[in-house]
Design an enzyme around this catalytic site. Sequence first.
Site, PDB file in Angstrom:
ATOM      1  N   LEU C 232       0.821  -1.209   0.000  1.00  0.00           N
ATOM      2  CA  LEU C 232       0.000   0.000   0.000  1.00  0.00           C
ATOM      3  C   LEU C 232       0.862   1.270   0.000  1.00  0.00           C
ATOM      4  CD1 LEU C 232      -2.906   1.175   0.216  1.00  0.00           C
ATOM      5  CD2 LEU C 232      -2.570   1.228   2.695  1.00  0.00           C
ATOM      6  N   ASP C 233       0.602   2.165  -0.948  1.00  0.00           N
ATOM      7  CA  ASP C 233       1.262   3.481  -1.030  1.00  0.00           C
ATOM      8  C   ASP C 233       2.783   3.372  -1.094  1.00  0.00           C
ATOM      9  OD1 ASP C 233      -1.257   4.604  -0.856  1.00  0.00           O
ATOM     10  OD2 ASP C 233      -1.166   4.870   1.311  1.00  0.00           O
ATOM     11  N   ASP C 234       3.276   2.278  -1.665  1.00  0.00           N
ATOM     12  CA  ASP C 234       4.714   2.053  -1.662  1.00  0.00           C
ATOM     13  C   ASP C 234       5.315   1.956  -3.066  1.00  0.00           C
ATOM     14  OD1 ASP C 234       7.138   1.414  -0.092  1.00  0.00           O
ATOM     15  OD2 ASP C 234       7.023  -0.484  -1.198  1.00  0.00           O
TER      16      ASP C 234
END
Lengths: 288, 288, 288, 288
Positions: C232-234
């Site tokens: 996530l969000d990486d």
Amino acid sequence: MKSSAILLVSCPDAKGEVASIADFVYRHGGNILHADEHADEESGLFLMRVEFDPKDFDIDLADKDLADFRRQFSPIAEKFRMTWRLALSSHRPRMIIFVSKYDHCLVDLLYRHQSGELACEIPLIISNHPDNQRVANFYKIPYAVVSITKDNKQQAERQVQSLIEEHKADFMVLARYMQIFSSDFVNRYPQRIINIHHGFLPAFIGAKPYHQAFERGVKLIGATSHYVTEVLDDGPIIEQDVVRVSHRDTVDDLIRKGRDLEKVVLSRAVRLHVENRILLYGNKTVVF
Amino acid sequence: MKSSAILLVSCPDAKGEVASIADFVYRHGGNILHADEHADEESGLFLMRVEFDPKDFDIDLADKDLADFRRQFSPIAEKFRMTWRLALSSHRPRMIIFVSKYDHCLVDLLYRHQSGELACEIPLIISNHPDNQRVANFYKIPYAVVSITKDNKQQAERQVQSLIEEHKADFMVLARYMQIFSSDFVNRYPQRIINIHHGFLPAFIGAKPYHQAFERGVKLIGATSHYVTEVLDDGPIIEQDVVRVSHRDTVDDLIRKGRDLEKVVLSRAVRLHVENRILLYGNKTVVF
Amino acid sequence: MKSSAILLVSCPDAKGEVASIADFVYRHGGNILHADEHADEESGLFLMRVEFDPKDFDIDLADKDLADFRRQFSPIAEKFRMTWRLALSSHRPRMIIFVSKYDHCLVDLLYRHQSGELACEIPLIISNHPDNQRVANFYKIPYAVVSITKDNKQQAERQVQSLIEEHKADFMVLARYMQIFSSDFVNRYPQRIINIHHGFLPAFIGAKPYHQAFERGVKLIGATSHYVTEVLDDGPIIEQDVVRVSHRDTVDDLIRKGRDLEKVVLSRAVRLHVENRILLYGNKTVVF
Amino acid sequence: MKSSAILLVSCPDAKGEVASIADFVYRHGGNILHADEHADEESGLFLMRVEFDPKDFDIDLADKDLADFRRQFSPIAEKFRMTWRLALSSHRPRMIIFVSKYDHCLVDLLYRHQSGELACEIPLIISNHPDNQRVANFYKIPYAVVSITKDNKQQAERQVQSLIEEHKADFMVLARYMQIFSSDFVNRYPQRIINIHHGFLPAFIGAKPYHQAFERGVKLIGATSHYVTEVLDDGPIIEQDVVRVSHRDTVDDLIRKGRDLEKVVLSRAVRLHVENRILLYGNKTVVF
């Protein structure tokens, strides 16, 4: 930083230029590290900067006149009618700094130079005032005072010119130098004098730009670094930046905020010049 | 958002002004939510914006003419020779948008209005072209076409003026409206016409600022929102911003990047105006 | 805009790569318009983007499988172990936009698409809510509602997958789409899903980043556009920007200011993707 | 700069606070120059900064303990349960600068101090290395070396504490000081130690933030100035800023670009502190 060779090229746009240059570098054992180019549609010009690792290059680059390189590269240069220049990152260009009383840009450049940000030599500081001698001493840079008055301008410029020659300066930086050179002087050093103007050019040309900005009530103030040409504040722009101001800021606040802008904008311009990243076309710059 | 009352004051700087106003609000049961002031040393002017919660205020603010408030506040106003204005956040000012063919600022304002960012009414869009009717329809805003030519300018302005009166507009926004109003027209609406200029004023005044910026080779382009006065692009600046450009950007790229600037700068200016945050002194703005 | 061909290359760094590619283009009659390259020292990777005018190119590029180009280019590709891709600017990639209820990024993308800023097709909008049907209608883009709940997630993703295939989408944009796809789904589309995160990654990962920013008392808020990966969000960051905030800004103000950021950052990322300007190395992007 | 008195107030939000303070200043002959206030809805706190001209003020402000002012202001302070502080711009607070080997922030602060940007005294520089003695000498500031090792930390902090007392320091600035003080030490000086963190907090907490930023592939890097609290890099943020980076920037470039950020962000924070413009609420700052 690795040693590298930088080839700067300017010529009419034509097919095969990138290939010819890349192939030339490759055939002679160079390894391209960076390549940037720009084709300007309006003027039909092609501009290129190629940085290569010359470790295994089979052309002698140690020769100051680059006679060997010149001979080998000339078929390509002639075919495409190239204006070109080869710079070596191992050669540290010699910069003379001009300053008047305001010392913030001078101090900033000297500090950056000392800390390794600017890969150049500073053989001399020239000023029309003795005030900044102490700073020059701290950084161990010779400091020459050349007074300029209305009456001795021509003579003073000759003296400056002698100093430039004597110290073999490659380029000059006007770090808030409050004198305007004559056209004769300026034309002697095309693309070799960098100025910082404390206004967002082309707004606020001439004297007291912060006062002009204050009067007009702008919401951002700026600074502009450009090459000096005959026309005041009109030379090719290298770098600009701005900072926000408001009704709470007095003229003194504008001057204070502007100092930070001037330092950053001028030092970026000097760094770009030192790294051979700037090419001119007309009155504009390409910054690679 | 809570309902609030906003008192805007402009007067010669003198002792006791903040105290008198704060005390007045307090004595009548108002709770100050925000207070901002500025003393301009040059002009000797004091400017203040006080926003207060009128829930328990004991002066009738429902009256459109504010007769009661006027009577009660007049001793203070007279003592300090105040120019003042009281605005209620519950009153949504009426904004007429002017547009020509470029629709980006129009679409942006309509979207922001719909999403609640702009606390105003939009009774009408006026254009000299029929092109943007479809957008107006989507947002359900009436759209009037008033053609302006060299020959019918006076008559067209009378027509526009009638529409302004008919729709009880409080202020007008020129959202890339490509016509220049006459001095007569402009002087009728001081501090009531907001324009967006697609250049970093005072640089690049007049026509085709992006082309001018491209020619000059600037490294940042800007946009400026200002009140319209008799002198072209010379009115008090409300907001400005810039974006970085390089030799890689064509004029078309400047125009594209500029659109984003124009939208943001104009909408910020409109929002500040709607929220009664702008005061004038001379040809400059205080933005609280 | 002229039609052009864009060759994207990624391979171990080695001598002669620029020359080989430039020579290949030249030999076959192409005129190089732009060339950018980057050598990443850490990974030893060489990345290049060459844009050339194919008007006189003697290799057939009309063939959808590029069989001819593939055959002719393979000696170079094999010699340098290149991963490569050829894109034609005449081919407008097909983008499906995903949206939930917040419509600002959707509206912004549709407007930019209509005004010609984004050289792609938009065959479909997919949402888990019916709310944005009206906007889709205005821009005449089909709108599919695919409800996603905890219980039907697998099935919903299969449905989405069918729609992607059916509409021959080249890439997907999550324009404030409030659902998290499964790893299975995400891994099916490497470097083909672009997300906008309303925080300055890697700060404020996960839910309610503006609330997190408000709590922490930061002086700038940001937005980040990145390719979606399993974590996530990486994923690799394409573009970021920030805007100044102060104690005067409530969470609602942060959300409002953030909307402008999100729109600009996401649309820049989409434009860069559409113009084939992004190359990956590890979890990072090169943006040419 | 005119001499002024600055009253800083923090209390539960209530009606009549602005009026009471403004009236108090006015009744005693003060002329309000600037007034800023903020009501934080979440915490129900009211914060105010009033700057007034004390020329005709009828309360003695020369007394170091402000006994007279304290007595006269106490009815208001008690009524509204105010925490307050009165500062005089004529009092130049005493700042001790801590530095390790990196000298850019030190040099910058000393230069700004000398040029009049920072209205404070610098009685001492403390370092855990002898390296920056020469710079201290140039600016004629005493320089104390206090070595800190794992084993002598407690003793070294006692030594630092003695120096702080001996030099009557009002606050301390960690100008890239590479040691972490104990909780005991930190808690002794609430809102009196300012740090510069070379990362965009809360991203990249702890060691080597530029390396972290490089690894993550961010497109902007930042710097953060904050008050030091027990928790590492977690204190109230005073100021932040960012600068754009790209794949062309190595870690060394990030460090170089970051230096300019750190200097500007730290010096802004110091200036705000010196001008008594910062109030705390919870773990956040109001900057007036």
